[in-house]
Design a protein around this motif. Structure first.
Motif, PDB file in Angstrom:
ATOM      1  N   ALA A 131      17.293   3.417  -5.026  1.00 24.17           N
ATOM      2  CA  ALA A 131      15.803   3.581  -5.083  1.00 24.17           C
ATOM      3  C   ALA A 131      14.998   2.238  -5.634  1.00 24.17           C
ATOM      4  O   ALA A 131      14.181   2.213  -5.900  1.00 24.17           O
ATOM      5  N   ARG A 133      12.768  -0.935  -5.791  1.00 26.15           N
ATOM      6  CA  ARG A 133      11.793  -1.099  -4.763  1.00 26.15           C
ATOM      7  C   ARG A 133      10.751  -2.184  -5.366  1.00 26.15           C
ATOM      8  O   ARG A 133      10.668  -2.583  -6.623  1.00 26.15           O
ATOM      9  N   CYS A 134      10.094  -2.951  -4.428  1.00 27.71           N
ATOM     10  CA  CYS A 134       9.028  -4.051  -4.777  1.00 27.71           C
ATOM     11  C   CYS A 134       7.716  -3.417  -4.414  1.00 27.71           C
ATOM     12  O   CYS A 134       7.663  -2.778  -3.588  1.00 27.71           O
ATOM     13  N   ARG A 135       6.858  -3.551  -5.272  1.00 23.84           N
ATOM     14  CA  ARG A 135       5.345  -3.273  -5.025  1.00 23.84           C
ATOM     15  C   ARG A 135       4.702  -4.332  -4.877  1.00 23.84           C
ATOM     16  O   ARG A 135       4.373  -5.293  -5.956  1.00 23.84           O
ATOM     17  N   ASP A 140       4.764  -0.336  -0.945  1.00 20.29           N
ATOM     18  CA  ASP A 140       6.130  -0.339  -1.752  1.00 20.29           C
ATOM     19  C   ASP A 140       7.091  -0.681  -0.690  1.00 20.29           C
ATOM     20  O   ASP A 140       6.743  -0.173   0.563  1.00 20.29           O
ATOM     21  N   VAL A 141       7.934  -1.665  -0.858  1.00 24.88           N
ATOM     22  CA  VAL A 141       9.013  -2.045   0.020  1.00 24.88           C
ATOM     23  C   VAL A 141      10.466  -2.075  -0.432  1.00 24.88           C
ATOM     24  O   VAL A 141      10.482  -1.931  -1.705  1.00 24.88           O
ATOM     25  N   GLU A 142      11.395  -1.776   0.285  1.00 26.51           N
ATOM     26  CA  GLU A 142      12.763  -1.811  -0.296  1.00 26.51           C
ATOM     27  C   GLU A 142      13.070  -3.008  -0.768  1.00 26.51           C
ATOM     28  O   GLU A 142      12.629  -4.239  -0.309  1.00 26.51           O
ATOM     29  N   CYS A 153      12.840  -9.257  -1.560  1.00 27.61           N
ATOM     30  CA  CYS A 153      12.109  -8.205  -0.827  1.00 27.61           C
ATOM     31  C   CYS A 153      11.120  -8.935   0.373  1.00 27.61           C
ATOM     32  O   CYS A 153      10.910 -10.129   0.097  1.00 27.61           O
ATOM     33  N   GLY A 173      12.074   3.883  -8.059  1.00 21.36           N
ATOM     34  CA  GLY A 173      11.167   3.940  -6.787  1.00 21.36           C
ATOM     35  C   GLY A 173       9.893   4.742  -7.328  1.00 21.36           C
ATOM     36  O   GLY A 173       9.212   5.078  -6.616  1.00 21.36           O
TER      37      GLY A 173
END
Length: 254
Positions: A131, A133-135, A140-142, A153, A173
């Motif tokens: 889970a 994630r980068c924001r 939001d992206v994996e 990312c 996430g």
């Protein structure tokens, strides 16, 4: 008349594995969903995380939600529910508390609005998680886990130009690192209209002038001839740059 038999609740589905409230000044806890069987809506409906009991919200006979309480230490605790607030299930479901991720810096700090820039995020307390994630801004992206201090990312497509957006990380996430001064700036995607000259020797070293638009004077500015970067790139203006042609082992058009 036979007595009505009420079956005890039974949990059968795992809940999110992570929680973020350690060493962070917040009263807003992660909201989790618990699935099970025979769950009755009642005033005593509650969840227990280790020794801490919190109220639960009934969704259906097979689902409830509750906010995980805060914890002062990193730990894994058992999770159970109760219909009356006294008698709890005994399940094998666990919940892990961890320290909230911290973002300290990124590289590069700029990228084209077309997206695709690989951003390396530096910080602390990153966790290897499906889970992760980068924001970037509000998208939001994996994220790819490299270490507890580094993740990578890919910047998403953006319609925001010449404006810095915040970068944050989430281990689960849901809960993201606090807003900070780590920012990523989108610039208009570069467009190449012409290259002069268009021919050169295999030994390279020819300097070509590239005309177009959206060029930015950054340390990462570079021309690529096929998959090979130019050994030297010089910014002239936002519509012109000069690039040294690299050595090539084969004849052909790139």
């Amino acid at each position: 008349m036979a007595a009505l038999k009420i079956l005890p609740p039974n949990l059968f589905f795992n809940i999110p594995s992570f929680q973020i409230d350690i060493n962070f000044d917040t009263k807003s806890n992660t909201n989790i969903i618990i699935n099970g069987h025979n769950i009755i809506d009642s005033d005593g409906l509650s969840c227990r995380f280790g020794d801490s009991i919190v109220p639960a919200r009934w969704i259906s006979s097979s689902q409830i939600s509750c906010n995980a309480p805060e914890s002062s230490v990193s730990s894994t605790v058992s999770v159970d529910i109760s219909i009356n607030g006294i008698d709890f299930t005994t399940s094998d479901i666990t919940y892990t508390y961890y320290v909230r991720a911290t973002v300290l810096g990124i590289e590069p700090m700029t990228g084209p609005s077309s997206g695709g820039t690989e951003i390396t995020v530096y910080g602390a307390d990153f966790i290897f998680s499906a889970a992760l994630r980068c924001r970037i801004g509000n998208v939001d992206v994996e994220a790819e886990y490299i270490s507890a201090e580094e993740v990578k990312c890919e910047a998403p497509l953006s319609s925001v130009l010449d404006e810095a957006v915040s970068v944050s990380i989430s281990n689960n996430g849901i809960d993201f690192s606090a807003s900070n001064d780590v920012l990523f700036t989108y610039y208009p995607s570069a467009v190449v209209n012409d290259v002069k000259p268009r021919i050169g020797g295999l030994a390279g070293s020819t300097v070509v002038t590239v005309s177009g638009s959206g060029f930015e004077n950054t340390e990462q500015l570079s021309c690529y001839f096929g998959d090979t970067p130019s050994p030297n790139t010089t910014y002239i203006s936002d519509t012109s740059i000069e690039c040294e042609v690299p050595v090539s082992n084969v004849e052909g058009t790139v």
